[in-house]
Design an enzyme around this catalytic site. Structure first.
Site, short mmCIF file in Angstrom:
data_model
loop_
_atom_site.label_atom_id
_atom_site.label_comp_id
_atom_site.label_asym_id
_atom_site.label_seq_id
_atom_site.Cartn_x
_atom_site.Cartn_y
_atom_site.Cartn_z
N ARG A 52 59.17 25.80 -18.65
CA ARG A 52 57.91 26.53 -18.86
C ARG A 52 57.81 27.77 -17.98
O ARG A 52 56.92 28.60 -18.20
CB ARG A 52 56.71 25.61 -18.65
CG ARG A 52 56.56 24.56 -19.75
CD ARG A 52 55.22 23.82 -19.66
NE ARG A 52 54.95 23.03 -20.85
CZ ARG A 52 55.17 21.71 -20.97
NH1 ARG A 52 55.67 21.03 -19.96
NH2 ARG A 52 54.89 21.09 -22.11
N LEU A 94 62.31 24.58 -10.78
CA LEU A 94 62.79 24.99 -12.09
C LEU A 94 62.03 24.22 -13.17
O LEU A 94 61.79 23.02 -13.05
CB LEU A 94 64.29 24.71 -12.23
CG LEU A 94 65.21 25.54 -11.34
CD1 LEU A 94 66.64 25.42 -11.84
CD2 LEU A 94 64.80 27.00 -11.30
N SER A 95 61.67 24.94 -14.23
CA SER A 95 60.97 24.34 -15.37
C SER A 95 61.21 25.23 -16.57
O SER A 95 61.21 26.46 -16.45
CB SER A 95 59.46 24.26 -15.10
OG SER A 95 58.77 24.00 -16.31
N GLN A 133 56.04 10.96 -14.30
CA GLN A 133 56.79 10.55 -15.51
C GLN A 133 57.95 9.63 -15.13
O GLN A 133 58.20 8.62 -15.81
CB GLN A 133 57.31 11.79 -16.21
CG GLN A 133 58.35 11.51 -17.29
CD GLN A 133 58.82 12.80 -17.95
OE1 GLN A 133 58.12 13.36 -18.78
NE2 GLN A 133 59.99 13.29 -17.57
N GLU A 185 63.01 14.46 -10.55
CA GLU A 185 61.83 14.14 -9.75
C GLU A 185 60.74 15.19 -9.93
O GLU A 185 59.59 14.96 -9.54
CB GLU A 185 62.20 14.03 -8.27
CG GLU A 185 62.97 12.77 -7.93
CD GLU A 185 63.22 12.65 -6.43
OE1 GLU A 185 62.98 13.64 -5.69
OE2 GLU A 185 63.67 11.57 -6.01
N LYS A 186 61.08 16.33 -10.49
CA LYS A 186 60.04 17.35 -10.77
C LYS A 186 58.88 16.73 -11.55
O LYS A 186 57.72 17.01 -11.27
CB LYS A 186 60.70 18.49 -11.55
CG LYS A 186 59.82 19.29 -12.44
CD LYS A 186 59.06 20.39 -11.84
CE LYS A 186 58.62 21.37 -12.92
NZ LYS A 186 58.38 20.76 -14.22
N ASP A 187 59.20 15.88 -12.51
CA ASP A 187 58.16 15.12 -13.23
C ASP A 187 58.09 13.73 -12.60
O ASP A 187 58.54 12.75 -13.18
CB ASP A 187 58.50 15.07 -14.73
CG ASP A 187 58.51 16.45 -15.36
OD1 ASP A 187 57.43 16.95 -15.68
OD2 ASP A 187 59.61 17.03 -15.49
N ALA A 199 69.10 24.84 -14.57
CA ALA A 199 69.95 24.25 -13.53
C ALA A 199 69.48 22.85 -13.12
O ALA A 199 70.28 22.05 -12.61
CB ALA A 199 70.01 25.17 -12.31
N HIS A 255 68.36 20.53 -15.27
CA HIS A 255 69.04 19.65 -16.23
C HIS A 255 70.53 19.54 -15.92
O HIS A 255 71.13 18.46 -16.03
CB HIS A 255 68.88 20.20 -17.66
CG HIS A 255 67.47 20.32 -18.13
ND1 HIS A 255 66.83 21.53 -18.27
CD2 HIS A 255 66.57 19.38 -18.52
CE1 HIS A 255 65.60 21.33 -18.73
NE2 HIS A 255 65.41 20.04 -18.89
#
Lengths: 285, 285
Positions: free
Chosen positions: A190, A187-188, A156, A151-153, A38, A40
């Site tokens: 991984r 959410l990831s 990056q 923004e999770k990364d 979700a 992405h």
């Protein structure tokens, strides 16, 4: 609605050139490693609203994984990803092979100092060079007006933004908020590695960070608040790599807690899964 | 004939976009550090013949000079350069400031392994990263169809070609033969540093290399031929950095002298001037 899958940079460039000639005024790119969730989807929806055409890229980039990391195990779900992207009205999925991106003799590396220093780099020293290089190649191939990153990364996102600005690429790098489960877990792709027991404990990372952020915003000593968050996740079985507050714009260490924009960033291993998260921190009064 | 001088990447992009819209089918770029001599003129003439529009860039790039090198002393002759370029029918001279190319916070470096290894890199370890980064920025700013470089800087030519291919830049990197004085000395802006006495001795570098190349092509032992060339220039007061034969395509050490394309490359200091040169070597029968 018709998702076209493109495998070479040459084909991608032809598509984009044809759109430009046909008058498309804005083209978006959403770079992903697939295993779409979700988070992405939210990026693609933002891109879809903002731009005439949307390219999603799917490439599990080997150069951003260290030999001891999870490149081989990384989830690959292209058929499911394609169905999701088709339903979202994406125009092109660019899914190149490793050989297309790194043909024999490939020898170029893009490295970014500044925002890449510390945090993730201390634990994944080649990660950001791998990311910066592959994203530069994707942006050069598609020359989008905008590119969307979660923004999770967070680190990056800043590294990619710095790279694109430094090289003068004509692409605006847009960050979108982290999408979370109801219990706060970011959410990831991984997260699929988590056992049921680990999944039950995983939200503690975000909860501990939020509590520390509140204490800092309320004027508590940052060092104490962060140490307590580390102790809390450690006692729940996490093995933390870092949990820090940095300047949200530069990722430099914080000098003035009352005026600089603040971001708390953390990485911790839970079993065989490495979780990362970050949240904004309000300035203390 | 009207040479336009442009100082920012944004203006350059606007010019190029306008040419494209007006139907220019081919645009050439000739990157230089100014102090233009007949070698540069030959590059510009090649570009002028091949393409509808020609951009020459003039930027003495600080990041490719080490602190002990000649950045401050490097000849700067913009007025004379402009007059030459106007006479040659160049459309735009792009002459940015250092701040335009490297604004505060600039943090990105492009490095190229492969052809950059050894030779110049052993003596100027940051040189090719400086070159690759600035040329990438120039190519991104102008997005030319072709970019022209002199074979005099042969290793640089291969590094730039590798970088452009690896990043997928849509620019063909074209190398053109070294232009020489009547006595064989390769033209270089740095020849201006030579005293009259040094200038008289300088052609010995090319002469010694040519003799060694002839001996190798005639089947003589390469090690002996190269050692004699080194001895010859040393006895004339040169201090050689390297004098080697490499694979002309990859710059890897030569395995098979009879089949690989061969290139002899040398660098040597004569007084305070560092001269470099390179020539093809015919395969022995």
């Amino acid at each position: 609605m018709n998702l076209n899958v493109v495998r070479t940079r040459g084909e991608l460039r032809q598509r984009v050139d044809a759109w430009r000639r046909a008058g498309a005024s804005t083209i978006a790119m959403v770079p992903t490693m697939g295993a779409l969730h979700a988070g992405h989807v939210a990026l693609v929806e933002s891109a879809r609203r903002a731009c005439d055409r949307v390219v999603v890229t799917l490439f599990v980039n080997p150069t951003q994984f260290a030999p001891n990391e999870d490149f081989a195990a990384y989830p690959r779900t292209e058929d499911a990803d394609r169905a999701k992207l088709e339903a979202l009205g994406v125009d092109v999925l660019f899914a190149p092979s490793t050989e297309e991106m790194y043909p024999p003799g490939f020898a170029t590396t893009i490295s970014v100092a500044g925002p890449s220093e510390g945090l993730e780099s201390a634990f994944r020293p080649h990660f950001f060079a791998g990311v910066a290089t592959v994203v530069a190649k994707l942006l050069v191939a598609g020359m989008p007006d905008q590119a969307y990153f979660g923004e999770k990364d967070y680190q990056q996102l800043l590294v990619v933004r710095c790279m694109a600005a430094d090289l003068g690429l004509p692409t605006e790098i847009i960050g979108r908020p982290t999408v979370r489960e109801a219990d706060g877990l970011a959410l990831s792709s991984r997260n699929a590695y988590l056992s049921p027991d680990e999944r039950a404990r995983a939200p503690l990372l975000h909860r501990s960070m939020s509590e520390a952020a509140q204490r800092i915003a309320a004027g508590g000593p940052p060092t104490d608040a962060l140490a307590e968050a580390v102790a809390a996740i450690r006692s729940a079985g996490f093995d933390p790599d870092y949990l820090e507050v940095r300047n949200a714009a530069s990722l430099a260490p914080v000098d003035d807690w009352r005026t600089e924009p603040l971001r708390m960033l953390a990485a911790a291993r839970l079993g065989r899964t490495r979780l990362i998260d970050n949240i904004p921190v309000a300035n203390p009064a």
